[in-house]
Scaffold this motif. Sequence first.
Motif, PDB file in Angstrom:
ATOM      1  N   PRO A 149      -5.812  -1.301   4.751  1.00  0.00           N
ATOM      2  CA  PRO A 149      -4.464  -0.761   4.625  1.00  0.00           C
ATOM      3  C   PRO A 149      -3.452  -1.463   5.506  1.00  0.00           C
ATOM      4  CG  PRO A 149      -5.771   0.670   6.002  1.00  0.00           C
ATOM      5  CD  PRO A 149      -6.677  -0.442   5.571  1.00  0.00           C
ATOM      6  N   MET A 195       0.857  -1.179   0.000  1.00  0.00           N
ATOM      7  CA  MET A 195       0.000   0.000   0.000  1.00  0.00           C
ATOM      8  C   MET A 195       0.894   1.230   0.000  1.00  0.00           C
ATOM      9  SD  MET A 195      -3.091  -1.291   0.851  1.00  0.00           S
ATOM     10  CE  MET A 195      -3.566  -2.975   1.151  1.00  0.00           C
ATOM     11  N   PRO A 248       4.229  -5.013   6.229  1.00  0.00           N
ATOM     12  CA  PRO A 248       3.800  -6.160   7.032  1.00  0.00           C
ATOM     13  C   PRO A 248       3.154  -7.284   6.245  1.00  0.00           C
ATOM     14  CG  PRO A 248       2.223  -4.382   7.241  1.00  0.00           C
ATOM     15  CD  PRO A 248       3.336  -3.871   6.350  1.00  0.00           C
ATOM     16  N   TRP A 249       2.836  -7.041   4.990  1.00  0.00           N
ATOM     17  CA  TRP A 249       2.111  -8.083   4.276  1.00  0.00           C
ATOM     18  C   TRP A 249       3.032  -9.255   4.001  1.00  0.00           C
ATOM     19  CZ3 TRP A 249      -3.025  -7.279   3.743  1.00  0.00           C
ATOM     20  CH2 TRP A 249      -3.458  -5.982   4.026  1.00  0.00           C
ATOM     21  N   PRO A 250       2.549 -10.422   4.229  1.00  0.00           N
ATOM     22  CA  PRO A 250       3.416 -11.591   4.086  1.00  0.00           C
ATOM     23  C   PRO A 250       3.815 -11.805   2.623  1.00  0.00           C
ATOM     24  CG  PRO A 250       1.126 -12.259   4.449  1.00  0.00           C
ATOM     25  CD  PRO A 250       1.176 -10.770   4.593  1.00  0.00           C
ATOM     26  N   ASP A 303      -9.954   6.166  -0.492  1.00  0.00           N
ATOM     27  CA  ASP A 303     -10.455   5.622  -1.750  1.00  0.00           C
ATOM     28  C   ASP A 303     -11.725   4.831  -1.466  1.00  0.00           C
ATOM     29  OD1 ASP A 303     -10.896   4.624  -4.184  1.00  0.00           O
ATOM     30  OD2 ASP A 303      -9.035   3.500  -4.362  1.00  0.00           O
ATOM     31  N   GLN A 361       1.335   4.899   1.819  1.00  0.00           N
ATOM     32  CA  GLN A 361       0.873   5.710   2.936  1.00  0.00           C
ATOM     33  C   GLN A 361       1.449   7.103   2.846  1.00  0.00           C
ATOM     34  OE1 GLN A 361       1.051   4.083   6.918  1.00  0.00           O
ATOM     35  NE2 GLN A 361       1.639   2.113   6.071  1.00  0.00           N
ATOM     36  N   MET A 389      -4.742   5.014  10.082  1.00  0.00           N
ATOM     37  CA  MET A 389      -4.502   4.947   8.652  1.00  0.00           C
ATOM     38  C   MET A 389      -5.783   5.327   7.936  1.00  0.00           C
ATOM     39  SD  MET A 389      -2.352   1.497   8.699  1.00  0.00           S
ATOM     40  CE  MET A 389      -0.891   1.804   7.760  1.00  0.00           C
ATOM     41  N   VAL A 390      -5.681   6.355   7.149  1.00  0.00           N
ATOM     42  CA  VAL A 390      -6.869   6.882   6.509  1.00  0.00           C
ATOM     43  C   VAL A 390      -6.987   6.286   5.111  1.00  0.00           C
ATOM     44  CG1 VAL A 390      -8.060   8.991   5.869  1.00  0.00           C
ATOM     45  CG2 VAL A 390      -6.408   9.005   7.738  1.00  0.00           C
ATOM     46  N   VAL A 391      -8.125   5.742   4.833  1.00  0.00           N
ATOM     47  CA  VAL A 391      -8.357   5.260   3.475  1.00  0.00           C
ATOM     48  C   VAL A 391      -9.404   6.158   2.841  1.00  0.00           C
ATOM     49  CG1 VAL A 391      -9.284   3.398   2.090  1.00  0.00           C
ATOM     50  CG2 VAL A 391      -7.668   2.921   3.907  1.00  0.00           C
ATOM     51  N   PHE A 437     -10.226  -0.728   0.664  1.00  0.00           N
ATOM     52  CA  PHE A 437      -9.339  -1.861   0.904  1.00  0.00           C
ATOM     53  C   PHE A 437      -8.817  -1.772   2.323  1.00  0.00           C
ATOM     54  CE2 PHE A 437      -7.045   1.769  -0.471  1.00  0.00           C
ATOM     55  CZ  PHE A 437      -5.915   1.774   0.302  1.00  0.00           C
ATOM     56  N   LEU A 477      -2.395  -5.100   7.987  1.00  0.00           N
ATOM     57  CA  LEU A 477      -2.719  -6.484   8.263  1.00  0.00           C
ATOM     58  C   LEU A 477      -2.433  -6.745   9.722  1.00  0.00           C
ATOM     59  CD1 LEU A 477      -3.540  -9.070   6.939  1.00  0.00           C
ATOM     60  CD2 LEU A 477      -1.158  -9.564   6.525  1.00  0.00           C
ATOM     61  N   ASP A 478      -1.207  -6.546  10.060  1.00  0.00           N
ATOM     62  CA  ASP A 478      -0.740  -6.817  11.391  1.00  0.00           C
ATOM     63  C   ASP A 478      -1.181  -5.660  12.266  1.00  0.00           C
ATOM     64  OD1 ASP A 478       0.581  -8.350  13.088  1.00  0.00           O
ATOM     65  OD2 ASP A 478       2.533  -7.436  12.771  1.00  0.00           O
ATOM     66  N   VAL A 497      -3.904   6.168   3.374  1.00  0.00           N
ATOM     67  CA  VAL A 497      -3.432   4.958   2.714  1.00  0.00           C
ATOM     68  C   VAL A 497      -4.101   4.799   1.350  1.00  0.00           C
ATOM     69  CG1 VAL A 497      -3.067   2.511   3.000  1.00  0.00           C
ATOM     70  CG2 VAL A 497      -3.263   3.964   5.000  1.00  0.00           C
ATOM     71  N   PHE A 498      -3.327   4.401   0.410  1.00  0.00           N
ATOM     72  CA  PHE A 498      -3.832   4.193  -0.939  1.00  0.00           C
ATOM     73  C   PHE A 498      -3.501   2.788  -1.386  1.00  0.00           C
ATOM     74  CE2 PHE A 498      -3.305   8.629  -0.415  1.00  0.00           C
ATOM     75  CZ  PHE A 498      -4.333   9.215  -1.133  1.00  0.00           C
ATOM     76  N   ARG A 499      -4.380   2.272  -2.187  1.00  0.00           N
ATOM     77  CA  ARG A 499      -4.156   0.955  -2.751  1.00  0.00           C
ATOM     78  C   ARG A 499      -3.020   1.039  -3.756  1.00  0.00           C
ATOM     79  NH1 ARG A 499      -7.929  -3.167  -3.858  1.00  0.00           N
ATOM     80  NH2 ARG A 499      -9.672  -1.987  -3.074  1.00  0.00           N
TER      81      ARG A 499
END
Lengths: 767, 1033
Positions: free
Chosen positions: B521, A172, A253-255, B514, A174, B510-512, B519, B523-524, A188-190
């Motif tokens: 932003p 992502m 952090p994404w696996p 979109d 940020q 965390m601001v989304v 989605f 996981l952990d 956060v943006f995709r």
Amino acid sequence: MATYLEFIQQNEERDGVRFSWNVWPSSRLEATRMVVPLACILTPLKERPDLPPVQYEPVLCSRPTCKAILNPLCQVDYRAKLWACNFCFQRNQFPPAYAGISEVNQPAELMPQFSTVEYVIQRGAQSPLIFLYVVDTCLEEDDLQALKESLQMSLSLLPPDALVGLITFGRMVQVHELSCEGISKSYVFRGTKDLTAKQIQDMLGLTKPAVPVHPARPAQPQEHPSISSRFLQPIHKIDMNLTDLLGELQRDPWPVPQGKRPLRSTGVALSIAVGLLEGTFPNTGARIMLFIGGPPTQGPGMVVGDELKVPIRSWHDIEKDNARFMKKATKHYEMLANRAAANGHCVDIYACALDQTGLLEMKCCTNLTGGHMVMGDSFNTSLFKQTFQRIFSKDFNGNFRMAFGATLEVKTSRELKVAGAIGPCVSLNVKGPCVSENELGVGGTSQWKICGLDPTSTLGIYFEVVNQHNAPIPQGGRGAIQFVTHYQHSSTQRRIRVTTIARNWADAQSQLKHIEAAFDQEAAAVLMARLGVFRAESEEGPDVLRWLDRQLIRLCQKFGQYTKEDPASFRLSDSFSLYPQFMFHLRRSPFLQVFNNSPDESSYYRHHFARQDLTQSLIMIQPILYSYSFHGPPEPVLLDSSSILADRILLMDTFFQIVIYLGETIAQWQKAGYQDMPEYENFKHLLQAPLDDAQEILHTRFPMPRYINTEHGGSQARFLLSKVNPSQTHNNLYAWGQETGAPILTDDVSLQVFMDHLKKLAVSSAC
Amino acid sequence: MSQQGYVATPPYSQSQPGIGLSPPHYGHYGDPSHTGSPPGMMKPAGPLGAAAPGGMLPQGHPPHGPHQFGQNGAHAQGPPLQRFPGPPPVNSAAPSYAPYSPSTQSSYPSPVSTSSVAQLGTQLSAMHVNSYGSGMAPPSQGPPGPPSAAAAFQGPSRSPQPSILQPGSQVLPPPPTALNGPSASPLPPSTHRQDGLPGPAPPNAQYQPPPLPGQTLGPGYPLQQANYGPQMAGAQLSYPGGFPGGPAQMAGPPQPQKKLDPDSIPSPIQVIENDRATRGGQVYTTNTRGQIPPLVTTDCTIQDQGNASPRYIRCTTYCFPCTSDMAKQAQIPLAAIIKPFATIPSNETPLYLVNHGETGPVRCNRCKAYMCPFMQFIEGGRRYQCGFCNCVNDVPPFYFQHLDHIGRRLDHYEKPELSLGSYEYVATLDYCRKNKPPSPPAFIFMIDVSYSNIKNGLVKLICEELKTVLEKLPKEDQEETSSLRVGFITYNKVLHFFNVKSTLARPQMMVVTDVSEVFVPLLDGFLVSYQESQSVIHNLLDQIPEMFADSNENETVFAPVIRAGMEALKAADCPGKLFIFHSSLPTAEAPGKLKNRDDKKLINTDKEKILFQPQTNVYDPLAKDCVAHGCCVTLFLFPSQYVDVASLGLVPQLTGGTLYKYNNFQVHLDSQQFLNDLRNDIEKKIGFDAIMRVRTSTGFRATDFFGGIYMNNTTDVEMAAIDCDKAVTVEFKHDDKLSEDSGALIQCAVLYTTVSGQRRLRIHNLGLNCSSQLADLYKSCETDALINFFAKSAFKAVLHQPLKVIREILVNQTAHVLACYRKNCASPSAASQLILPDSMKVLPVYMNCLLKNCVLLSRPEISTDERAYQRQLVMTMGVADSQLFFYPQLRPIHTLDVKSTTLPAAIRCSESRLSEEGIFLLANGVNMFLWLGVSSPPELIQGIFNVPSFAHVNTDITSLPELGNPYSQTLRMIMGIIQQKRPYSMKLTIVKQREQPEMVFRQFLVEDKGLYGGSSYVDFLCCVHKEICQLLN
């Protein structure tokens, strides 16, 4: 001839300009017959400690199409307080401030030694410098740690009122808000979705919903700070916050599953960075600093998929049209680069990874905006750390060696037109009377934008003589060129640097000798090399080489002295003597040869070649080799395999690498530890000497070169062996086994063979 | 594990370990368990229970009490009857009698039949009505006390049945019949009935023999019909008995309704009280196929002996017609209301957990039904025949067990799946998504932080509350802490996710932005264990209200919020539940954006249905996605104006979530209600990521499903989550003939994930009877369940049909059902008489309540949102909730006996029952009203409100002051009891007589004529009667 060398050197020091020809052929036809085009190498912001800027604004020619700036070449009528423009011959009134002007009371810009003048513009709001960090978090732990430290360190180097912002990305993207207390906040943006500038600004809340369309123009400057305050903050305010934030940065952090690359959204991150600045600080100097530890693997601008088993594209793939993401990615980054350039923002790329990171696709970001491109193996190397630190180095006045948002304008007298420029710039598409229809490099304009430049940024500028053969120029006529560079100084002042130069015209038929003598073969080699590299970006490698060869042959035919069909009779005058050798090394250089280089490396080399000044460019074309021995003081030696001797220490500077090579015997001595014995202290000194010299180079060079310490038979000796002229190979055995050098195991032609061919072709009437 | 435990403890029978030890006897004793004395009696009773029951009655309670007992007994023991071939004819006793021409019983029938249907001439009706109404002191009824009178009716009514049965075999029956006989004659009936009371006794008798072995196996089956026959008869009898003149026979349509005394028409209160009196506090064992459970309003203990407890499954009828023609003729919907996670009182045994290890549950090879008491073992235990599809399967080697002399496995009592109606299996990996064990579920709290919510303090309230309520996350009994994980999101026009990883010093936001393609932003650190991250979470909850304190963002999004939560769960690969706290119409540019489309002009037009449909087609696919990923959405709405509940509520409904709505929420008034709901919702038992499958024996199948469910195909009921308050109503249709022998079997299997992340199967089995006699069918109906079904099907139809049409269909169907009874079951009588089957006595009044509900009948003061809300509310209701919802409880408070802990007796919901001197409490499960008569006793006012007089009472309060006096304490205790076990916290409104807000209150007096339409009970009854007459002609 010495006089010409001095002249050239003097001009270069004063104006930062070197021409391929210092006496100009007076007609179009003759100029084309000179083979090497009339062109110059210009370092617009060459450091001039002796040139204090003047605190007023330049006087412009009043003709709207001209607007040339008053310069020492103008004819001045002190009585009438009039001056005649030397480009359009318009007669202009001096402005009232010049009322007291006279022969003895001249403003600086009229004095001959001030062919280069720097004006400081007092008008307009000053906006602080902006640094936007865009940081990849898909890094190894220690790499990230090193990068974090470098970034934190850089905060202390920034001017206190500079605005800083932070964007991090992995899967992502940020955008961090820097002003919040108690909680760290980020948008956060995709990483897979491309967004338009408008969308980005909407999403970041940068568009004020209730802003009345435009009537509130004057209020706008004040709006800036408030609008952007969340993401771009004065460093002195959020120093601690940002330091903490950087300290807390975690790896993405994404696996990452086995056999996959981490998902890296470089394309979107950069797009957001560009969009953010575009929305908040258009036309203000800003630097986007992109730190990447691998190739973009998703979203727009992806260079390679996340499957590790599919390797990133190689030159081979590209030739086979097998690089499926390349075109799309390149297009994406070009679009971003153009947007950034249009807003005067420059983009730096710091890529540190063992594999390629996609510099090939992203190169335009740096090349078009004047940003830096740094390539290293890891952020945890001194190469990166020191290079990065050097970006924030200061000049003797304590100002940063960086300038922003520059436009370079070129004005020519009537006999000349400007055909193009090659360097870290984009065209502003300003057509004008002095724009040639023929393009060399980036042409079709008389103005270019250079978003980020430093005192060494250098452009090649190409001209066309348009004077017709049947319209001779009066004796003693001179052609003039004015370079006007508007830029934002690192002190946030707007400045204009004006360089006006003039050269004599000469009739090529009657005065060829003059022209020949005024040939600057170094400048010409660099200018031709730039043309060659520029072509290589878009053409097949062999075509470029053929073109270069043909140019060289034609030049030799034109200026060599020989009897037809007799190669042995071929001679070149001193002013041309080194040129073929430059061309020989250029052909072998990584700028034109892609063999053994990854596409990223090629892009990296070409990037630097297109922006370094003449000296550095020459080093790049033909590396310098110094030899250290007990036989005498260190001396430069031929870049030839014959220089590799057992009892010598060699120091080679290729610009990108500094190689210290211990000859066979020296290496044995060193292994035996003689240097540690007091009685062999001189050996210790000998060993130390090249190290010291290397340090000196390392200290000043940007980017930091790769420092290689090797010895005879060492694997890294290849760096040296690949550069030297293979005069001795396994093919020509006449020197084999003798003490006079080391054979190179290659099938490449040596300089001797090259020259033989050249002579043969030059004297032949067939071509 | 579970098995061991299972073996170790006595059989599942909660109360009597002893029984468990001696399996063979068990069955016998099942019933006895109720009370000490009966058992003894019953045993002796031996073959013909008839005698025993009789005994019971006489024993304790002279007139009334006993009757009811008797009845119960009769029902409960239905199965035993099976053995007796005789009974069937009994059915015939009913009007239909003649055709049957039963052999032995033929003699009895005639009297029975007459008795069963009380037919009174119109003229008489009036008289009777009066007598009944006055019930208390009716001269004619004299002997029994007033209450007894009521009981009496029923008593006799049912008693007859048993009596009839037994008659077949023995002597006892006659007495009842005799009684019945008299009833036939107009006037006497009432008294006679009472006399007849003794009759009921017989039922018990039937009881004993069959129980043990019979249940599952053959012997009993063939006979089954028998039982029912009798019951049927009983029902009919009861009716007439109960309402001798009045109710039973409405004067023909011509009669002016006005003249009808409301007391003469069937009273729901009476029916409830009767059932409570006869069956309340007893043990109801489920050992018999097709027995009719006590009403939902009756408290009793339920013992699982082979069929699922009525807490889990209730049916509209416990006896299915054998053929579809019959079903069509009667038009009684065949449906089951299944509440698979119903809360079980602590004195009943929780479900046993069966673990077959890696092999998983034993299932029929063909229909995949799970091992259950309906499987019949044959060939010495090597094979078993599936009760559902009749396929003969091999018994897996590990599961083999020898059979005893009656063909039952030796381990019958050791295996819950062989002897219980409900139990759980541990599911194997085959039953898990992607064949991976599921992760523990997660709760995500999503708070609307737009301007209004910040301003009115709601956000602060929620954040404060979360700090404490998170301590009480649901967990498995054996767990120390909950394994549920929690996450937090706030939103207005954009979404803010929070990283609350335990290692962080402070939370990260965390601001989304979109929202078009939202989605996750991070996981952990998004979903964390509350215990581990407690300090960060508290830090966050402290900061949230301040963080947005300066925000003046008014716009919100909604669909992206749900999507975000769903994506988060998807990313974490776990099921879960979203708690969304939302307050406004989502107008921000995003998917699911809504506009105000409320349009009063559509009301009463064919387009009215649009108001109940979602506004955009975004929400339905979203719900589908949510269900696919096990994401349940619970929505707390705090609207101050129109928010389009029909659209916003769609996802909560389809994902098995709950919608709570607090109009014009004010923190100082409504906090308690909201917080109670929130706590309750967080703590309640819940299963995630569930799939329900309803299997049936051959001949019929489940065709339609209503509830908080999503159906991707016609058989799998998918539920993102299902909690203890959610019921699914399943409609059945014939696809072949049913046999009276094998009955109709239902197996409901729910595959779900527990709060600790275990995958389980919950199985409920229920055996129903089948009959080819309409009378049997009518006798076995349950009106509360019928109304539940009618309500859900009507409310579902609301989306597609004009309300007017729906109302007409309901009225028609009611009339049809009753007309069919009149025609086929009731004895011939004047066409102008209204005759109701005993089991449907209150169908008209309930139906009228349903028809008057604001969903089906718009009222100006009810907003579109409120209607959509109520519609949704009902769709997931269980029978008990729908009963209360449509017919509220109204209880006098002024007559309160502060020394007693029992609730004051409820009264009928009619204004005529109120008095100026009284204070009344009304509750329907959603709202609670305290109505103060203008002349309320000041000491009561003082006691309750601590103000000197009626005039001083502040009607703004939403909870009563906590005062130390007995009035206050008792009243609040009563309110507590009423509130107990209800899924929604009821909002208390204080209403003063003759003040404006009374209008709202009046709408809940459902027997009265509505202010804006909606007929009174009496009017409706007449109307139905008219319809019936038309049908009959």
